[in-house]
Design an enzyme around this catalytic site. Structure first.
Site, PDB file in Angstrom:
ATOM      1  N   HIS A  94       3.531 -12.338  -0.741  1.00  0.00           N
ATOM      2  CA  HIS A  94       1.934 -11.695  -0.841  1.00  0.00           C
ATOM      3  C   HIS A  94       1.755 -10.561  -0.129  1.00  0.00           C
ATOM      4  CE1 HIS A  94       1.503 -14.294   2.871  1.00  0.00           C
ATOM      5  NE2 HIS A  94       0.505 -13.304   3.275  1.00  0.00           N
TER       6      HIS A  94
ATOM      7  N   ARG B 246       1.073  -7.159   1.395  1.00  0.00           N
ATOM      8  CA  ARG B 246       0.301  -5.960   0.972  1.00  0.00           C
ATOM      9  C   ARG B 246       1.173  -4.669   0.845  1.00  0.00           C
ATOM     10  NH1 ARG B 246      -4.684  -7.796   1.955  1.00  0.00           N
ATOM     11  NH2 ARG B 246      -6.079  -6.677   0.917  1.00  0.00           N
TER      12      ARG B 246
HETATM   13  C1  UD1 Z   1      -4.489 -12.286   4.008  1.00  0.00           C
HETATM   14  C2  UD1 Z   1      -4.381 -11.598   5.169  1.00  0.00           C
HETATM   15  C3  UD1 Z   1      -2.949 -11.838   5.419  1.00  0.00           C
HETATM   16  C4  UD1 Z   1      -2.478 -13.303   5.390  1.00  0.00           C
HETATM   17  C5  UD1 Z   1      -2.954 -13.670   3.932  1.00  0.00           C
HETATM   18  C6  UD1 Z   1      -2.411 -15.311   3.816  1.00  0.00           C
HETATM   19  C7  UD1 Z   1      -5.625  -9.508   5.683  1.00  0.00           C
HETATM   20  C8  UD1 Z   1      -5.734  -8.241   5.651  1.00  0.00           C
HETATM   21  N1  UD1 Z   1      -4.624 -10.195   5.270  1.00  0.00           N
HETATM   22  O1  UD1 Z   1      -4.024 -11.577   2.917  1.00  0.00           O
HETATM   23  O2  UD1 Z   1      -2.713 -11.447   6.765  1.00  0.00           O
HETATM   24  O3  UD1 Z   1      -0.828 -13.192   5.360  1.00  0.00           O
HETATM   25  O4  UD1 Z   1      -4.210 -13.616   3.801  1.00  0.00           O
HETATM   26  O5  UD1 Z   1      -2.443 -15.819   2.636  1.00  0.00           O
HETATM   27  O6  UD1 Z   1      -6.366 -10.300   6.563  1.00  0.00           O
HETATM   28  N2  UD1 Z   1      -7.945 -14.677  -3.310  1.00  0.00           N
HETATM   29  C9  UD1 Z   1      -8.415 -15.860  -4.179  1.00  0.00           C
HETATM   30  N3  UD1 Z   1      -8.740 -16.739  -3.585  1.00  0.00           N
HETATM   31  C10 UD1 Z   1      -8.190 -17.292  -2.264  1.00  0.00           C
HETATM   32  C11 UD1 Z   1      -7.814 -16.513  -1.286  1.00  0.00           C
HETATM   33  C12 UD1 Z   1      -7.577 -15.010  -1.754  1.00  0.00           C
HETATM   34  O7  UD1 Z   1      -8.955 -15.686  -5.159  1.00  0.00           O
HETATM   35  O8  UD1 Z   1      -8.671 -18.319  -1.744  1.00  0.00           O
HETATM   36  C13 UD1 Z   1      -7.901 -13.340  -3.649  1.00  0.00           C
HETATM   37  C14 UD1 Z   1      -9.042 -12.822  -4.046  1.00  0.00           C
HETATM   38  O9  UD1 Z   1      -9.134 -12.033  -5.126  1.00  0.00           O
HETATM   39  C15 UD1 Z   1      -9.102 -11.982  -2.773  1.00  0.00           C
HETATM   40  C16 UD1 Z   1      -7.829 -11.571  -2.752  1.00  0.00           C
HETATM   41  O10 UD1 Z   1      -6.924 -12.499  -2.920  1.00  0.00           O
HETATM   42  O11 UD1 Z   1      -9.769 -10.662  -2.693  1.00  0.00           O
HETATM   43  C17 UD1 Z   1      -7.193 -10.821  -1.219  1.00  0.00           C
HETATM   44  O12 UD1 Z   1      -7.530 -11.850  -0.042  1.00  0.00           O
HETATM   45  P1  UD1 Z   1      -7.562 -11.141   1.266  1.00  0.00           P
HETATM   46  O13 UD1 Z   1      -7.654 -12.267   2.406  1.00  0.00           O
HETATM   47  O14 UD1 Z   1      -8.203  -9.826   1.481  1.00  0.00           O
HETATM   48  O15 UD1 Z   1      -5.994 -10.852   1.461  1.00  0.00           O
HETATM   49  P2  UD1 Z   1      -4.769 -11.595   1.352  1.00  0.00           P
HETATM   50  O16 UD1 Z   1      -3.738 -10.845   0.726  1.00  0.00           O
HETATM   51  O17 UD1 Z   1      -4.729 -13.072   0.924  1.00  0.00           O
HETATM   52  N1  UDP Z   2       1.034 -22.780   2.175  1.00  0.00           N
HETATM   53  C1  UDP Z   2       0.281 -23.787   1.579  1.00  0.00           C
HETATM   54  N2  UDP Z   2       0.620 -23.583   0.169  1.00  0.00           N
HETATM   55  C2  UDP Z   2       1.278 -22.966  -0.446  1.00  0.00           C
HETATM   56  C3  UDP Z   2       1.768 -21.891   0.152  1.00  0.00           C
HETATM   57  C4  UDP Z   2       1.862 -22.018   1.425  1.00  0.00           C
HETATM   58  O1  UDP Z   2      -0.131 -24.556   2.129  1.00  0.00           O
HETATM   59  O2  UDP Z   2       1.210 -22.938  -1.850  1.00  0.00           O
HETATM   60  C5  UDP Z   2       1.097 -22.848   3.844  1.00  0.00           C
HETATM   61  C6  UDP Z   2       2.435 -22.541   4.543  1.00  0.00           C
HETATM   62  O3  UDP Z   2       3.068 -23.819   4.530  1.00  0.00           O
HETATM   63  C7  UDP Z   2       2.074 -22.190   5.786  1.00  0.00           C
HETATM   64  C8  UDP Z   2       0.906 -21.097   5.226  1.00  0.00           C
HETATM   65  O4  UDP Z   2       0.551 -21.571   4.016  1.00  0.00           O
HETATM   66  O5  UDP Z   2       1.568 -22.901   6.610  1.00  0.00           O
HETATM   67  C9  UDP Z   2       1.244 -19.759   5.077  1.00  0.00           C
HETATM   68  O6  UDP Z   2       0.189 -19.108   4.398  1.00  0.00           O
HETATM   69  P1  UDP Z   2       0.530 -17.707   4.062  1.00  0.00           P
HETATM   70  O7  UDP Z   2       2.124 -17.504   3.661  1.00  0.00           O
HETATM   71  O8  UDP Z   2      -0.328 -17.293   3.003  1.00  0.00           O
HETATM   72  O9  UDP Z   2       0.472 -16.565   5.189  1.00  0.00           O
HETATM   73  P2  UDP Z   2       1.044 -16.126   6.449  1.00  0.00           P
HETATM   74  O10 UDP Z   2       1.621 -17.042   7.110  1.00  0.00           O
HETATM   75  O11 UDP Z   2       2.033 -14.967   5.767  1.00  0.00           O
HETATM   76  O12 UDP Z   2      -0.021 -15.120   7.234  1.00  0.00           O
END
Ligand code: UD1
Ligand code: UDP
Length: 373
Positions: A212, A214
């Site tokens: 995921h 960016r």
């Molecule tokens: C964010 C964090 C990243 C972290 C990741 C974990 C920032 C800039 N990035 O990235 O560091 O590793 O979360 O997963 O803070 N969305 C949904 N439902 C959800 C979550 C996300 O639909 O439950 C979609 C939405 O369209 C949302 C988009 O994902 O706008 C992006 O979410 P955002 O929190 O901005 O960035 P992540 O890529 O999730």
């Molecule tokens: N994780 C989860 N369900 C999933 C994928 C990941 O619960 O389908 C958990 C994973 O075990 C870890 C956390 O989510 O604890 C990692 O989140 P993510 O990769 O979104 O963010 P990051 O750690 O890169 O910030």
């Protein structure tokens, strides 16, 4: 001396922050005479955050509910800062606690600073040294470090990174609270206290994928998907990929992978089911920070779909390898792990470079000694 019960405000917004703070929140709950714990979720994530809140039985006092589909960094940053003003006014905390490196982490620290409330940063000191990788997390965590008064560094390497930036006061090496969570769930699964689910693999090796970041959006993701498609052409593997809901991620996965008969695209799994799936996987391909930490604790080889990592400890120990987003590198390193038994066993070593599962306990002791409870 009479010690007053201190109000601690936890601020978090995404899935990984919630997983890594849940254990600490629950642990502080054992000391009601020391802490009045309040939880504020920004809901920067909505569905993925709610999965964790319900898994750990957490009910926030404040829910800003501000996720919008496809939100930009500008939008989430401004909404979080604006939303937190009222929360600080209302909760009047003695200490705010933030975790990690998301937009919520940085905004939570900044809002506490504006409210003149001291901040503790959990998972402090992780650095790649490159502001562009991961983006924007490297900046978020460095900015949080500049503001925080207490820094809970997971490893000695993380503490040394802080020292290089002149941050030496209030730094404590505690391990990562994420390891508390994963070891707890693993043990519950092992003991049968949580139910484990078989995955239909027809005897094939299960390759688990998450991605995921960016900085990989666009061409990087296209390359990752091309590599996954080539890997899935093998008859002896089954690729399972819980897709992050970010539209930039979902679009690429749908385009490149949806039609492949040997790839199963699924919705994000709740934490217990994901840990269960990691235990069942033969190997894991990921760009996740948390999964890089959890893999070694479960004895799973991890290939990291990034050029740089802020978690070098397992790379140095040889159980995690960086493969970037280059198609041939991803395919060749995966093939090696599938065909070279010695290499597979070398990378499957069970170890805990990121903590012993007691980080929450160490953090509580430090909070208590520092008069925060
Ligand atoms: C964010 C964090 C990243 C972290 C990741 C974990 C920032 C800039 N990035 O990235 O560091 O590793 O979360 O997963 O803070 N969305 C949904 N439902 C959800 C979550 C996300 O639909 O439950 C979609 C939405 O369209 C949302 C988009 O994902 O706008 C992006 O979410 P955002 O929190 O901005 O960035 P992540 O890529 O999730
Ligand atoms: N994780 C989860 N369900 C999933 C994928 C990941 O619960 O389908 C958990 C994973 O075990 C870890 C956390 O989510 O604890 C990692 O989140 P993510 O990769 O979104 O963010 P990051 O750690 O890169 O910030």
């Amino acid at each position: 001396m009479i010690r007053l019960r201190r109000t601690i405000l936890f601020i978090f917004g995404t899935r990984p922050e919630a997983i890594k703070l849940a254990a600490l929140i629950r642990y502080l709950g054992r000391f009601p005479d020391r802490y009045r714990v309040k939880v504020c979720v920004t809901a920067q994530h909505r569905a993925m955050l709610d999965q964790v809140l319900s898994a750990f039985g957490l009910t926030p006092e404040y829910d800003l509910d501000l996720m919008t589909p496809g939100q930009t960094l500008f939008e989430s940053t401004s909404r979080i800062i604006a939303g937190l003003e009222r929360v600080f006014d209302d909760s009047k905390p003695d200490l705010a606690i933030v975790q990690g490196d998301t937009t919520t982490t940085f905004c939570g620290a900044l809002a506490a600073f504006y409210a003149r409330v001291p901040v503790a940063h959990v998972e402090a000191g992780l650095r790649t040294g490159d502001l562009a990788q991961p983006f924007p997390e490297e900046a978020n965590r460095a900015l949080a470090s500049r503001i925080a008064a207490l820094h809970f560094a997971p490893t000695a390497t993380a503490a040394a990174n802080l020292a290089r930036e002149g941050i030496t006061s209030g730094v404590h090496v505690t391990g990562n609270t994420g390891i508390d969570a994963v070891l707890y769930i693993r043990d519950c699964l092992d003991r049968g206290e949580l139910s484990s689910t078989e995955w239909p693999c027809d005897g094939k090796k299960l390759i688990l994928v998450t991605a995921h970041r960016r900085e990989s959006f666009g061409e990087g993701f296209d390359r990752i998907c091309q590599a996954l498609s080539q890997i899935a052409d093998r008859k002896d593997v089954r690729v399972v990929y819980p897709i992050h809901p970010n539209p930039n991620v979902r679009g690429a996965a749908d385009r490149w992978l949806r039609a492949h008969p040997n790839i199963t695209l699924i919705e994000p799994l709740d934490y217990v089911r994901f840990v269960d799936l990691m235990r069942r996987a033969y190997l894991i391909l990921t760009d996740s920070g948390g999964v890089q930490e959890e893999g070694p604790s479960l004895g799973k080889p991890i290939l990291v779909l990034r050029e740089k990592t802020e978690r070098p400890e397992a790379v140095e120990a040889g159980t995690v390898k960086l493969v970037g987003t280059n198609v041939s590198k991803i395919v060749s390193e995966t093939t090696r792990l599938l065909e070279d038994r010695c290499e597979f066993e070398r990378m499957s070593r069970l170890h805990n470079p990121y903590g012993d599962g007691r980080a929450s306990e160490y953090i509580e002791r430090i909070l208590h000694e520092n008069g925060a409870g």
